[in-house]
Design an enzyme around this catalytic site. Structure first.
Site, PDB file in Angstrom:
ATOM      1  N   GLU A   1    -101.837 -21.110  27.686  1.00 23.09           N
ATOM      2  CA  GLU A   1    -102.408 -19.788  27.417  1.00 23.09           C
ATOM      3  C   GLU A   1    -103.886 -19.774  27.818  1.00 23.09           C
ATOM      4  OE1 GLU A   1    -100.594 -17.355  26.494  1.00 23.09           O
ATOM      5  OE2 GLU A   1     -98.800 -18.276  25.646  1.00 23.09           O
TER       6      GLU A   1
ATOM      7  N   CYS B   1    -100.150 -17.290  16.510  1.00 22.58           N
ATOM      8  CA  CYS B   1    -100.630 -18.152  17.606  1.00 22.58           C
ATOM      9  C   CYS B   1    -101.844 -17.533  18.295  1.00 22.58           C
ATOM     10  CB  CYS B   1     -99.523 -18.354  18.648  1.00 22.58           C
ATOM     11  SG  CYS B   1     -98.162 -19.360  18.037  1.00 22.58           S
TER      12      CYS B   1
ATOM     13  N   HIS C   1     -98.093 -23.388  24.277  1.00 23.03           N
ATOM     14  CA  HIS C   1     -96.830 -23.008  23.636  1.00 23.03           C
ATOM     15  C   HIS C   1     -95.746 -24.003  24.074  1.00 23.03           C
ATOM     16  CE1 HIS C   1     -97.759 -18.712  22.287  1.00 23.03           C
ATOM     17  NE2 HIS C   1     -97.106 -19.272  21.288  1.00 23.03           N
TER      18      HIS C   1
END
Length: 196
Positions: A82, A144, A163
């Site tokens: 991410e 998250c 993730h």
């Protein structure tokens, strides 16, 4: 010695065992070499508590890098890097039935914050056998994403979010721990270069 901090998450919904925490524990067993003092923590799937813990990490320990690992229930054989955290849009309730005030992380914070880690170059330069590594600019507007934004905010961008898929026959905790080790060593190299 560089201090690095890693977090995984506790159980939520149908996941009584959260693969993110299993992967982080496995990483901790493997270590990251002698120069890296590695600390780990399990975060609850609760906005306010996760935020408090993340603030504490940055204010008390000031690590070189903090890496948060979360479970992407939609991913089967993907590890997702991410690139950024988003401030607004947190309408989904957490494990205690709450969502943040104003549905945002930091009331006057920027819309999004980018990690100082260049995930694209990272993805180009590493490969993990048996699993694909992809990039994402949307961590999902749940705990998250919330944790990531908070960490980027308090850590001046020196945070990363990975993730991982749920555990399965082919994706074991050992497998994920080893994959994390490869990815995080490359992240730490970037951090050290940026520092110099």
């Amino acid at each position: 010695n560089y201090l690095s901090f890693f977090s995984g998450f506790g159980p939520f919904r149908q996941y009584l065992v959260n693969s993110s925490w299993e992967a982080v524990k496995e990483l901790s067993k493997r270590g990251l070499g002698e120069n890296i003092d590695l600390r780990i923590m399990q975060l609850p799937v609760v906005y306010q508590k996760a935020k408090e813990q993340v603030c504490k990490i940055w204010t008390t320990l000031q690590p070189l890098l903090t890496v948060h690992v979360g479970l992407a229930s939609s991913a089967t054989a993907l590890i997702i890097l991410e690139q950024c955290g988003k401030n607004k849009g947190y309408h989904e309730r957490d494990a205690c039935g709450f969502h943040p005030e104003g549905a945002c992380c930091v009331l006057d914070g920027p819309e999004k914050i980018e990690s100082t880690i260049n995930m694209k170059s990272l993805q180009r330069n590493i490969s993990v056998e048996g699993i694909d590594i992809i990039l994402s600019r949307d961590a999902g507007r749940y705990i998250c994403d919330y944790t990531y934004y908070t960490s980027l905010y308090y850590g001046n961008g020196k945070a990363a979010f990975i993730h991982v898929p749920p555990l399965s026959e082919s994706v074991t905790a050992e497998f994920l721990g080893k994959a994390l080790q490869t990815i995080i060593l490359a992240m730490l190299e970037q951090c050290v270069e940026q520092r110099e």
